[in-house]
Design a protein around this motif. Sequence first.
Motif, short mmCIF file in Angstrom:
data_model
loop_
_atom_site.label_atom_id
_atom_site.label_comp_id
_atom_site.label_asym_id
_atom_site.label_seq_id
_atom_site.Cartn_x
_atom_site.Cartn_y
_atom_site.Cartn_z
N VAL A 79 0.84 -1.20 0.00
CA VAL A 79 0.00 0.00 0.00
C VAL A 79 0.87 1.25 0.00
CG1 VAL A 79 -1.68 1.35 1.32
CG2 VAL A 79 -1.96 -1.13 1.11
N GLU A 80 1.89 1.24 0.84
CA GLU A 80 2.79 2.39 0.91
C GLU A 80 3.61 2.53 -0.37
OE1 GLU A 80 1.80 0.97 4.99
OE2 GLU A 80 2.53 0.00 3.18
N LEU A 81 4.01 1.40 -0.95
CA LEU A 81 4.75 1.43 -2.21
C LEU A 81 3.89 2.03 -3.31
CD1 LEU A 81 7.28 0.70 -3.84
CD2 LEU A 81 6.29 -1.58 -4.20
N ASN A 82 2.61 1.63 -3.36
CA ASN A 82 1.71 2.20 -4.35
C ASN A 82 1.60 3.72 -4.20
OD1 ASN A 82 1.10 -0.29 -5.45
ND2 ASN A 82 -0.81 -0.54 -4.30
N ALA A 83 1.57 4.17 -2.97
CA ALA A 83 1.43 5.61 -2.71
C ALA A 83 2.61 6.39 -3.24
CB ALA A 83 1.26 5.85 -1.21
N VAL A 84 3.82 5.92 -2.99
CA VAL A 84 4.99 6.66 -3.47
C VAL A 84 5.15 6.51 -4.98
CG1 VAL A 84 6.19 6.57 -1.25
CG2 VAL A 84 6.56 4.73 -2.91
N MET A 85 4.69 5.39 -5.54
CA MET A 85 4.70 5.22 -6.99
C MET A 85 3.80 6.24 -7.66
SD MET A 85 4.46 1.09 -7.52
CE MET A 85 4.27 1.23 -9.30
N LEU A 86 2.61 6.43 -7.12
CA LEU A 86 1.66 7.36 -7.71
C LEU A 86 2.20 8.79 -7.67
CD1 LEU A 86 -1.08 7.87 -8.98
CD2 LEU A 86 -2.06 7.98 -6.67
N GLU A 87 2.84 9.14 -6.58
CA GLU A 87 3.42 10.48 -6.47
C GLU A 87 4.48 10.70 -7.55
OE1 GLU A 87 3.13 13.14 -3.47
OE2 GLU A 87 1.30 12.33 -4.31
N ARG A 88 5.31 9.70 -7.79
CA ARG A 88 6.38 9.82 -8.79
C ARG A 88 5.82 9.76 -10.21
NH1 ARG A 88 10.80 12.10 -7.89
NH2 ARG A 88 11.98 10.76 -9.31
N ALA A 89 4.76 8.96 -10.40
CA ALA A 89 4.24 8.73 -11.75
C ALA A 89 3.59 9.97 -12.33
CB ALA A 89 3.24 7.58 -11.73
N MET A 90 2.81 10.70 -11.53
CA MET A 90 2.02 11.80 -12.07
C MET A 90 2.82 13.09 -12.19
SD MET A 90 -0.66 10.24 -12.79
CE MET A 90 -1.64 11.62 -13.36
N GLY A 91 3.66 13.38 -11.21
CA GLY A 91 4.41 14.63 -11.25
C GLY A 91 3.50 15.84 -11.03
N GLU A 92 4.09 16.98 -10.77
CA GLU A 92 3.31 18.18 -10.48
C GLU A 92 2.72 18.77 -11.76
OE1 GLU A 92 5.60 20.92 -8.22
OE2 GLU A 92 5.72 19.60 -6.46
N PRO A 93 1.56 19.42 -11.65
CA PRO A 93 0.90 19.98 -12.83
C PRO A 93 1.68 21.15 -13.42
CG PRO A 93 -0.22 20.68 -10.83
CD PRO A 93 0.79 19.65 -10.41
N GLU A 94 1.54 21.30 -14.73
CA GLU A 94 2.16 22.44 -15.42
C GLU A 94 1.21 23.62 -15.36
OE1 GLU A 94 5.05 22.95 -16.86
OE2 GLU A 94 5.86 20.95 -16.52
N PRO A 95 1.71 24.81 -15.00
CA PRO A 95 0.83 26.00 -15.01
C PRO A 95 0.32 26.26 -16.43
CG PRO A 95 2.91 26.44 -13.86
CD PRO A 95 3.08 25.13 -14.57
N SER A 96 -0.95 26.63 -16.54
CA SER A 96 -1.54 26.86 -17.85
C SER A 96 -1.04 28.14 -18.50
CB SER A 96 -3.07 26.91 -17.74
OG SER A 96 -3.65 27.44 -18.90
N GLY A 97 -1.00 29.20 -17.73
CA GLY A 97 -0.62 30.50 -18.29
C GLY A 97 -1.79 31.23 -18.91
N ALA A 98 -2.94 30.56 -19.05
CA ALA A 98 -4.12 31.19 -19.63
C ALA A 98 -4.81 32.06 -18.59
CB ALA A 98 -5.09 30.13 -20.14
N SER A 99 -5.30 33.22 -19.01
CA SER A 99 -5.98 34.12 -18.09
C SER A 99 -7.46 33.76 -17.95
CB SER A 99 -5.86 35.57 -18.57
OG SER A 99 -6.36 35.71 -19.89
N ASP A 100 -8.02 33.12 -18.95
CA ASP A 100 -9.43 32.71 -18.93
C ASP A 100 -9.56 31.39 -18.19
OD1 ASP A 100 -12.27 32.77 -19.93
OD2 ASP A 100 -11.56 30.90 -20.86
N TRP A 101 -10.47 31.32 -17.22
CA TRP A 101 -10.59 30.12 -16.40
C TRP A 101 -11.00 28.90 -17.22
CZ3 TRP A 101 -15.05 27.29 -16.04
CH2 TRP A 101 -16.25 27.91 -16.40
N ARG A 102 -11.78 29.11 -18.27
CA ARG A 102 -12.23 27.99 -19.09
C ARG A 102 -11.04 27.32 -19.78
NH1 ARG A 102 -14.93 32.44 -19.53
NH2 ARG A 102 -17.16 32.57 -19.07
N THR A 103 -10.19 28.14 -20.38
CA THR A 103 -9.00 27.62 -21.06
C THR A 103 -8.05 26.98 -20.06
OG1 THR A 103 -9.18 29.32 -22.76
CG2 THR A 103 -7.06 28.21 -22.56
N ALA A 104 -7.87 27.64 -18.91
CA ALA A 104 -6.95 27.12 -17.90
C ALA A 104 -7.43 25.77 -17.36
CB ALA A 104 -6.81 28.12 -16.76
#
Length: 238
Positions: A79-104
């Motif tokens: 269970v703990e191994l799965n948790a650290v795997m998921l953290e490494r697999a997804m990575g942090e989100p990239e900022p959109s840079g869009a000013s419109d909330w729909r596009t972002a």
Amino acid sequence: MAASEKRDEAAVDGVAALLWTEPTAVRRGPKPKFTLTQVADAAVVIADEEGLEAVTMQRVAERLGATKMALYRYVPGRVELNAVMLERAMGEPEPSGASDWRTALRDWAVDLHGRAVARPWAVELVQRPHLPGPVELEWFESGLRIMTGLHLTGAEMLDVLALLVGHVMAVVRQQSGTGAPEDQLLRALAPVLASRADDFPLTTAAFTQDEGARDDALRFGIGRVIAGVDALLAERDV
């Protein structure tokens, strides 16, 4: 408390300790040979190459050149191994840079899809009951930040993200190993539709019209969720 509930509670505590506890003083004894990140990366490589079902404590230990018992020094169990795997697999989100909330918000969902489709085995971990780690919560934080200032409650904003995540993960499951699921299904159904078109006229038409627009469920669904939020906001602005 039932034995299974105690195990579940212990697993949650173990995940919380791994993902959310700041390192403290150095433990007594030999210096650890590996870092938790190295353990997670070894597991991720196995999942990338062979799928999630191939990841075991024994296989991870072998890839690291360690014994299975030595691995328990870093992660108490699967269970703990799965948790650290998921953290490494997804990575942090990239900022959109869009000013419109729909596009972002659209960019946020497309970014999530890109991470998940690159590692479809992670979808299984995302959809299991689990304690989110810092990286997963950063995805929530990023999505909520996009909607800050809209006339939505906190619960509604979380529901919007839940709808987008659920849609993205469903599309990844459908795409996994098939590429274009609608085209694949059409190829399988082609002989049937050719001979039974009169019995299934709507299905035949749906599959044969607008061929260039097939297999766009990802963007279609994201767009409909965002359109629904837009409509709700319009109602409230009246």
